[in-house]
Motif scaffolding. Structure first.
Motif, mmCIF file in Angstrom:
data_model
loop_
_atom_site.group_PDB
_atom_site.id
_atom_site.type_symbol
_atom_site.label_atom_id
_atom_site.label_comp_id
_atom_site.label_asym_id
_atom_site.label_seq_id
_atom_site.Cartn_x
_atom_site.Cartn_y
_atom_site.Cartn_z
ATOM 1 N N ASN A 160 0.931 -1.057 0.025
ATOM 2 C CA ASN A 160 0.009 -0.038 0.054
ATOM 3 C C ASN A 160 0.736 1.270 0.142
ATOM 4 O OD1 ASN A 160 -2.282 -1.608 0.244
ATOM 5 N ND2 ASN A 160 -2.434 -1.179 2.468
ATOM 6 N N TYR A 161 1.930 1.327 0.698
ATOM 7 C CA TYR A 161 2.855 2.196 0.881
ATOM 8 C C TYR A 161 3.640 2.457 -0.498
ATOM 9 C CZ TYR A 161 6.533 5.240 2.436
ATOM 10 O OH TYR A 161 7.360 6.316 2.545
ATOM 11 N N GLU A 162 4.489 1.463 -0.824
ATOM 12 C CA GLU A 162 5.316 1.589 -1.903
ATOM 13 C C GLU A 162 4.578 1.970 -3.289
ATOM 14 O OE1 GLU A 162 8.886 -0.924 -2.003
ATOM 15 O OE2 GLU A 162 8.656 -1.170 0.062
ATOM 16 N N LYS A 163 3.522 1.051 -3.340
ATOM 17 C CA LYS A 163 2.821 1.092 -4.885
ATOM 18 C C LYS A 163 1.917 2.427 -5.255
ATOM 19 C CE LYS A 163 2.879 -3.148 -7.266
ATOM 20 N NZ LYS A 163 2.557 -4.271 -6.705
ATOM 21 N N PHE A 164 1.344 2.859 -3.893
ATOM 22 C CA PHE A 164 0.382 3.986 -4.047
ATOM 23 C C PHE A 164 0.701 5.083 -3.043
ATOM 24 C CE2 PHE A 164 -2.583 1.446 -6.244
ATOM 25 C CZ PHE A 164 -2.408 0.117 -5.761
ATOM 26 N N ALA A 165 0.665 5.083 -1.878
ATOM 27 C CA ALA A 165 0.785 6.239 -1.176
ATOM 28 C C ALA A 165 1.898 6.999 -1.081
ATOM 29 C CB ALA A 165 0.416 5.795 0.554
ATOM 30 N N ALA A 166 3.206 6.298 -1.139
ATOM 31 C CA ALA A 166 4.435 6.918 -1.385
ATOM 32 C C ALA A 166 4.594 7.804 -2.699
ATOM 33 C CB ALA A 166 5.616 6.095 -1.167
ATOM 34 N N LYS A 167 3.801 7.393 -3.689
ATOM 35 C CA LYS A 167 3.481 8.248 -5.069
ATOM 36 C C LYS A 167 2.303 9.143 -4.723
ATOM 37 C CE LYS A 167 5.438 3.958 -7.432
ATOM 38 N NZ LYS A 167 4.999 2.859 -8.336
#
Lengths: 278, 199
Positions: free
Chosen positions: A264-271
């Motif tokens: 969730n973090y790397e694929k979405f939120a961090a972007k």
């Protein structure tokens, strides 16, 4: 472990057998009127359980659904997989009843409206009025919630990138959990606690009332893209924990699936992208 | 004086099979007790230390003191809620409240319908109320610790629809709980007393 393919548009339903066995202290009422105005007729006809041996095929007859309507994502694990931290009974009710009711009511509220992405619906949810706010939020929040959990044995740990972000914002995992637990315990009445990425790109913690979430414009608390949420509505924990919400909160960490959260973090939120949950 | 945690007006088993012993034990001895304790802690050493619960509710609401309001109002609400129920209660009322219900709602069935809607549509945690607004009966729902006295109304009857009130006995079936409350639990004598004081 129960796992089902949910190919685009396909749905998986599982319903209770009428004679559901229950712990002594639990009294189950005969299924009757519920809040959902679209009662799932399947649960009245037959109890159907979809088992692991039937990957990709569904015994439950499908309701015909409107173009663009949302579906109920299957649990990625068996109802009892989160024991002893979250009990089987709660998982059945939470997924098959509460989550399903939000889905049904959301689809009803969206009838006649142009198809929209679920994450876009979140953004405008407060403006769209209570039916979409409450059910659109409920549907998104629960989809995220069930997907981010898993059997304790598979809990794992955050990816390097997520761990780095946690350390940068909180100092350590323990400190992050402390702040998260406090937010979850402090939420008065029904709501959620969230870990997410702020517009500044940092991890932070917030909480929201009822079925609101931080993707909604105008929501209470810190604006963020949630990567991890904890349901503190009493239905999420009451059968096992009753009033002991802090105990539920502490135990829940054991079934957080860090691979899912890291994704969730790397694929979405961090972007800067809201997590896609369906 | 401190806010008191009065004992239940009946035994913990008295509302079976609708509301179970375990529910009443936890609801009264844990949830209600905690609101009372926290509110008492919060008023200690303040000018509200000697006030009664309703006064603390009004003052905290006026001052925007959400933390104190939540606890004091929940203490008030729960104390009122226990008295609104009795074993062998429910069904159609008699007496002055029955007449007023017919006058203001048209019929008991219409009142029942509106009260159930209030209970079922209080999204999240809340309460359904029958109150006197000075000239007529009104059905309201409130969220969280909300209470009609802050609106200047006089509560006559309440039903707790926080999930802790019904989850052990009804799970997700809040609608069944609301119907059972009206059919089997309401203490109309208490409602009539409240109505007599309010009018």
């Amino acid at each position: 472990m129960l796992s089902l393919l949910a190919a685009g548009g396909a749905e998986a339903f599982s319903a209770f057998a009428p004679s559901l066995s229950a712990p002594k202290s639990l009294r189950l009422r005969q299924e009757s009127v519920t809040m959902s105005s679209n009662d799932n007729p399947m649960s009245r006809r037959a109890a159907v359980v979809v088992t692991a041996g039937l990957l990709g095929s569904f015994l439950a007859p499908k309701e015909s659904k409107a173009e663009g309507a949302f579906s109920l994502p299957a649990l990625p694990y068996d109802y009892k997989s989160l024991e002893p931290y979250i009990d089987e009974e709660t998982m059945k009710l939470h997924h098959d009843k509460h989550f399903n009711a939000y889905l049904t009511n959301l689809n009803k509220a969206l009838e006649g409206k142009p198809a929209a992405k679920l994450t876009d619906i979140q953004k405008e949810a407060i403006k769209a009025g209570p039916a979409i706010r409450n059910n659109g939020g409920g549907y998104y929040n629960h989809a995220l919630f069930f997907k981010e959990m898993g059997p304790a044995a598979n809990s794992g740990k955050p990816s390097a990138a997520l761990q780095k972000a946690i350390d940068a914002s909180f100092g350590s995992m323990d400190k992050m959990k402390e702040e998260f637990n406090a937010a979850a315990a402090k939420r008065f009445g029904s709501g959620w606690a969230w870990l997410g990425v702020t517009p500044e790109g940092k991890l932070a913690i917030t909480s929201t009332p009822n079925q609101d979430n931080p993707l909604m414009e105008g929501c209470e608390g810190q604006k963020m893209i949630p990567v991890l949420g904890l349901d503190v509505w009493e239905h999420a924990y009451y059968l096992k924990y009753q009033n002991r919400r802090p105990e539920y909160i502490t135990n829940w960490w054991s079934v957080v699936n860090w691979e899912a959260v890291s994704n969730n973090y790397e694929k979405f939120a961090a972007k800067g992208i809201p997590v896609e949950v369906v | 004086m401190k806010i008191e945690l009065a004992p239940l007006p009946y035994d913990y088993t008295a509302l079976e099979p609708k509301i179970g012993k375990r529910t009443l034990e936890i609801h009264h001895d844990k949830h209600h007790a905690k609101y009372v304790n926290v509110a008492n802690q919060m008023i200690e050493g303040t000018d509200m230390e000697k006030d009664d619960c309703a006064t603390i509710v009004m003052k905290s609401h006026k001052a925007g003191n959400q933390g104190l309001f939540n606890n004091a109002a929940q203490a008030w609400n729960h104390d009122f809620y226990w008295k609104c129920m009795k074993p062998g209660g429910g069904g159609k009322p008699t007496g002055a409240i029955a007449d007023q219900i017919n006058k203001d709602f048209g019929s008991y069935d219409e009142f029942k319908k509106q009260f159930e809607v209030a209970g079922n549509t209080a999204f999240g945690s809340g309460w359904a109320w029958l109150s006197w607004d000075g000239s007529k009966l009104v059905v309201d729902k409130t969220i969280g610790a909300g209470n009609p006295i802050t609106d200047g109304k006089k509560p006559l009857l309440t039903m707790d629809v926080w999930e802790h009130a019904y989850y052990l006995d009804y799970q997700n079936m809040r609608a069944t709980y609301c119907t059972d409350f009206l059919d089997s639990l309401v203490n109309w004598d208490f409602v009539n007393q409240n109505f007599a004081s309010a009018k």
